[in-house]
Design a protein around this motif. Structure first.
Motif, short mmCIF file in Angstrom:
data_model
loop_
_atom_site.label_atom_id
_atom_site.label_comp_id
_atom_site.label_asym_id
_atom_site.label_seq_id
_atom_site.Cartn_x
_atom_site.Cartn_y
_atom_site.Cartn_z
N GLY A 329 68.28 2.02 68.31
CA GLY A 329 68.72 0.65 68.51
C GLY A 329 69.55 0.51 69.76
N ALA A 330 69.24 -0.49 70.58
CA ALA A 330 70.05 -0.83 71.75
C ALA A 330 69.94 -2.34 71.95
CB ALA A 330 69.57 -0.08 72.99
N SER A 331 70.94 -2.94 72.54
CA SER A 331 70.94 -4.41 72.61
C SER A 331 71.57 -4.89 73.91
CB SER A 331 71.70 -4.99 71.41
OG SER A 331 73.03 -4.52 71.38
N ARG A 332 71.36 -6.18 74.19
CA ARG A 332 71.91 -6.84 75.38
C ARG A 332 71.96 -8.34 75.12
NH1 ARG A 332 72.10 -5.61 81.06
NH2 ARG A 332 74.24 -6.24 81.51
N SER A 333 72.92 -9.01 75.66
CA SER A 333 73.00 -10.47 75.53
C SER A 333 73.12 -11.11 76.91
CB SER A 333 74.20 -10.87 74.66
OG SER A 333 75.40 -10.38 75.21
N MET A 376 65.26 -10.84 68.60
CA MET A 376 66.08 -11.71 69.43
C MET A 376 66.86 -12.71 68.59
SD MET A 376 62.59 -12.31 69.68
CE MET A 376 62.16 -11.75 71.30
N GLY A 377 67.97 -13.16 69.15
CA GLY A 377 68.80 -14.15 68.49
C GLY A 377 69.33 -15.17 69.47
N GLY A 378 69.87 -16.25 68.94
CA GLY A 378 70.40 -17.33 69.76
C GLY A 378 70.27 -18.65 69.03
N GLY A 379 70.42 -19.75 69.75
CA GLY A 379 70.22 -21.05 69.16
C GLY A 379 71.49 -21.73 68.71
N LEU A 380 71.32 -22.87 68.06
CA LEU A 380 72.43 -23.72 67.65
C LEU A 380 72.90 -23.37 66.23
CD1 LEU A 380 71.11 -27.14 69.04
CD2 LEU A 380 72.88 -25.70 70.03
N SER A 424 73.91 -21.62 74.39
CA SER A 424 73.43 -21.21 75.72
C SER A 424 73.35 -19.69 75.88
CB SER A 424 74.33 -21.78 76.82
OG SER A 424 75.63 -21.23 76.73
N THR A 425 73.54 -18.94 74.80
CA THR A 425 73.44 -17.49 74.89
C THR A 425 72.27 -16.99 74.05
OG1 THR A 425 75.03 -17.19 73.08
CG2 THR A 425 75.89 -17.15 75.32
N VAL A 426 71.70 -15.89 74.47
CA VAL A 426 70.63 -15.23 73.71
C VAL A 426 70.96 -13.75 73.60
CG1 VAL A 426 68.83 -16.86 74.44
CG2 VAL A 426 69.23 -14.77 75.77
N GLY A 427 70.38 -13.10 72.61
CA GLY A 427 70.58 -11.67 72.44
C GLY A 427 69.26 -10.97 72.19
N PHE A 428 69.13 -9.76 72.70
CA PHE A 428 67.93 -8.95 72.49
C PHE A 428 68.33 -7.62 71.87
CE2 PHE A 428 67.06 -11.62 76.24
CZ PHE A 428 65.93 -12.28 75.80
N ASP A 476 66.02 -1.84 80.52
CA ASP A 476 65.28 -2.35 81.68
C ASP A 476 64.45 -3.57 81.31
OD1 ASP A 476 66.33 -0.29 83.20
OD2 ASP A 476 64.54 0.98 83.06
N THR A 477 63.85 -3.53 80.14
CA THR A 477 63.05 -4.67 79.68
C THR A 477 63.92 -5.89 79.43
OG1 THR A 477 61.46 -3.16 78.64
CG2 THR A 477 61.42 -5.45 77.92
N PHE A 478 65.08 -5.69 78.82
CA PHE A 478 65.99 -6.82 78.57
C PHE A 478 66.42 -7.46 79.90
CE2 PHE A 478 67.64 -4.23 74.69
CZ PHE A 478 66.47 -4.51 74.00
N GLU A 479 66.72 -6.63 80.89
CA GLU A 479 67.14 -7.15 82.20
C GLU A 479 66.04 -8.02 82.81
OE1 GLU A 479 69.82 -6.06 84.78
OE2 GLU A 479 70.98 -6.10 82.92
N LYS A 480 64.80 -7.56 82.71
CA LYS A 480 63.69 -8.32 83.27
C LYS A 480 63.51 -9.64 82.53
CE LYS A 480 61.18 -4.18 84.81
NZ LYS A 480 59.99 -3.31 84.58
N LEU A 481 63.63 -9.60 81.20
CA LEU A 481 63.51 -10.83 80.41
C LEU A 481 64.59 -11.83 80.80
CD1 LEU A 481 62.60 -9.75 76.76
CD2 LEU A 481 61.53 -11.61 78.04
N ILE A 482 65.81 -11.35 80.90
CA ILE A 482 66.92 -12.23 81.27
C ILE A 482 66.69 -12.82 82.65
CG2 ILE A 482 69.40 -12.26 81.80
CD1 ILE A 482 69.67 -10.01 79.63
#
Length: 578
Positions: A329-333, A376-380, A424-428, A476-482
């Motif tokens: 498991g690894a994550s980024r927001s 992924m997560g985020g939203g209101l 306005s934030t998302v998480g992967f 690396d994938t999270f960075e590209k998505l962001i």
């Protein structure tokens, strides 16, 4: 004076230890076949519809602690009576191991608060050794398990979409909910990168499947336990129905100590300590089914020593406790400016993501052996204490951009700014497969016992270069998505010094493999029907039976294999083979 174990007067056909996914399914299948079942659970009864236990649809201020910390690792209202640390129930570690072991003591176990991500293993997941030379193949194939996956889909319900991805098999799906706005942006960015952003596969009812369970009403609080039983938990979907047929006796607060055997080595029953009176009791049964979780079941077998089973029950191979592995498991927001100043509307949805990314690449072209999926997560969602403060890290990463976008001031103006940033934030989060290795294991600590006098587990675990390189690929994938979303990462990108943000083993709570199945009794604990090679009337139906994890969550496979093993038990009892 000799200590006397109190025997329960009733003898059973089957005694099941643990009421989670594997134990709940076994209780339902075996009791519906007419067998008399004793179901032992280390914690109390649990019903999320019981007003005394209900936490769904409560405001934060209704917590008896009112924000003064929490007694549960996922919040005061989370449906988990447990955690990584339990008072009076320690575990130990050796050689710098950082393994964290989550226990949930309650009817239904960890199925009460999980993410409901219900993925089938694919054809490749049962035969990885043949494909990449790492680990071992399972003694069964996807075709062996597929009929049981189908039946689990029908019995419990899972939503999703037909995609035709070979190693991400389609199921018998209910309609999926529509993506939220942030998920639509992720799908748009994923399309530019060649990522398959598809509908999630969650065991949440988007329409009813029977008269006992209601459909999801989109409160987004599945982790609190559903009052209408609209999501899957063993407590509500398996144990509760099984109790209605009159063939199941539920023993709660029953902390199993060991499996008892006779002079020939055959299992005869289970010894347990009652948490309330701290007395030891014995339940006798013709068949013993362990479903206490991968590590707890291994602990029981290792503690069940006798003159016949000197290394522990079902452990002539010495494999019990070995090949322990958890999901990586690894994550980024990130902050997404396009999601600022949003129109307000109810975006709750189900208690989890509406889309996800299955593994999409060929490992033969990469420098690590196994894949991962992206959550992924985020939203209101409902704001909580601490909302917005993560945005302050934007100042350190991109101060020029932050200057005109950071919340500031105090009082009304600060509140107005936070409203602009809400949503306005998302998480992967990446969740991947680790390679099962014999040198990752749990064993009995010879010097430590818990408050019940039961010897505890000691863990040894390290990540290999394959898991570390996989985590780097995640980041690396999270960075590209962001970047494709026009976003700004929050916090520094994890590097080699932190193994690229790789979580401690055990933190993803997917541990499996400690009582693995196989055709060779010298290298495995169970046969292909989850039956112990050494003791034919002992079965293990939790994640311990897994030969490898796959890049999927394990629950759906535990359910399918438990159903398969339970029907085998019924068949073998009829043949008088047990």
């Amino acid at each position: 004076m000799a200590f006397e174990i109190k025997k329960q007067p009733k003898a059973y056909d089957v005694c099941i230890i643990g009421s989670g996914a594997g134990g709940g399914m076994a209780a339902k299948v075996l009791s519906e076949a007419g067998l008399k079942v004793a179901l032992l659970e280390a914690g109390p009864k649990y019903d999320p519809a019981d007003p005394k236990q209900q936490t769904q649809l409560k405001w934060p201020y209704e917590s008896p602690r009112r924000g003064a910390g929490t007694t549960r690792p996922f919040g005061d209202f989370d449906a988990a009576y447990g955690g990584w640390e339990l008072n009076g129930e320690p575990y130990t570690k050796k050689n710098g191991t950082q393994f964290d072991w989550f226990r949930s003591r309650m009817v239904g176990g960890r199925t009460n608060h999980w993410g409901r991500i219900s993925l089938r293993f694919g054809p490749n997941d049962f035969k990885h050794y043949s494909l990449d030379g790492h680990g071992d193949d399972w003694p069964i194939s996807y075709d062996d398990v597929k009929p049981y996956y189908d039946r689990v889909d029908k019995l419990i319900g899972v939503f999703g979409s037909k995609e035709g991805i070979y190693n991400e098999p389609d199921g018998l799906f209910l309609p999926p909910p529509k993506p939220r706005l942030h998920e639509l942006l992720i799908r748009q960015a994923g399309a530019k990168m060649g990522l398959p952003v598809i509908a999630s596969r969650l065991s949440i009812l988007t329409r009813p499947v029977n008269k006992d369970r209601g459909a999801c009403f989109f409160c987004s609080q599945c982790n609190r336990g559903c009052t209408v039983y609209g999501d899957f938990s063993s407590s509500t979907c398996l144990v509760k129905p099984a109790m209605k047929n009159g063939n199941v006796d539920l023993y709660t607060d029953a902390m199993a100590r060991e499996v008892l055997t006779d002079s020939t080595g055959k299992a005869t029953g289970v010894s347990y300590v009652d948490r309330n009176d701290l007395q030891e009791y014995q339940v006798n049964a013709r068949v013993i089914v362990l479903a206490a979780s991968a590590c707890e079941s291994a602990r029981l077998l290792l503690n069940s020593k006798s003159s016949v089973h000197k290394n522990g029950l079902a452990n002539s191979s010495g494999v019990v406790g070995k090949y322990l592995h958890d999901s990586t498991g690894a994550s980024r927001s990130a902050f997404i400016p396009r999601l600022m100043d949003r129109k307000r509307y109810n975006e709750d949805g189900v208690g989890g993501m509406h889309v996800y990314v299955p593994w999409w690449l060929d490992n033969k072209k990469l420098d690590f052996a196994r894949g991962y999926h992206i959550e992924m997560g985020g939203g209101l969602s409902m704001p909580m204490y601490g909302f917005g403060f993560g945005i302050e890290r934007l100042q350190r990463n991109d101060p020029k951009r932050a200057a005109s976008q950071m919340p500031g001031g105090y009082g009304a103006s600060l509140k107005d700014d936070y409203r602009r940033f809400w949503g306005s934030t998302v998480g992967f989060a990446g969740r991947g497969e680790a390679i099962a290795r014999a040198d990752n294991y749990c064993e009995i600590d010879p010097n430590v016992v818990d408050k019940f006098g039961i010897p505890v587990l000691r863990f040894h675990y390290t990540w290999s270069e394959h898991e570390i390189k996989q985590a780097k690929h995640m980041q690396d994938t999270f960075e590209k998505l962001i970047h494709e979303m026009g976003g700004v990462p929050l916090g520094e990108k994890p590097g080699a010094d932190t193994m690229y943000g790789l979580e401690n083993p055990g933190r993803i709570i997917h541990e499996v493999g400690t009582t693995r199945m196989g055709d060779d009794p010298s290298r495995s604990v169970l046969n292909k029907y989850n039956q112990a090679h050494d003791v034919k009337n002992v079965f293990v139906v939790d994640g311990g039976a897994f030969v490898s994890q796959a890049d999927k969550n394990p629950t759906w496979t535990i359910l399918a294999l438990s159903m398969r093993a339970s029907e085998y038990i019924v068949s073998e009892l009829k043949k008088q083979n047990l």
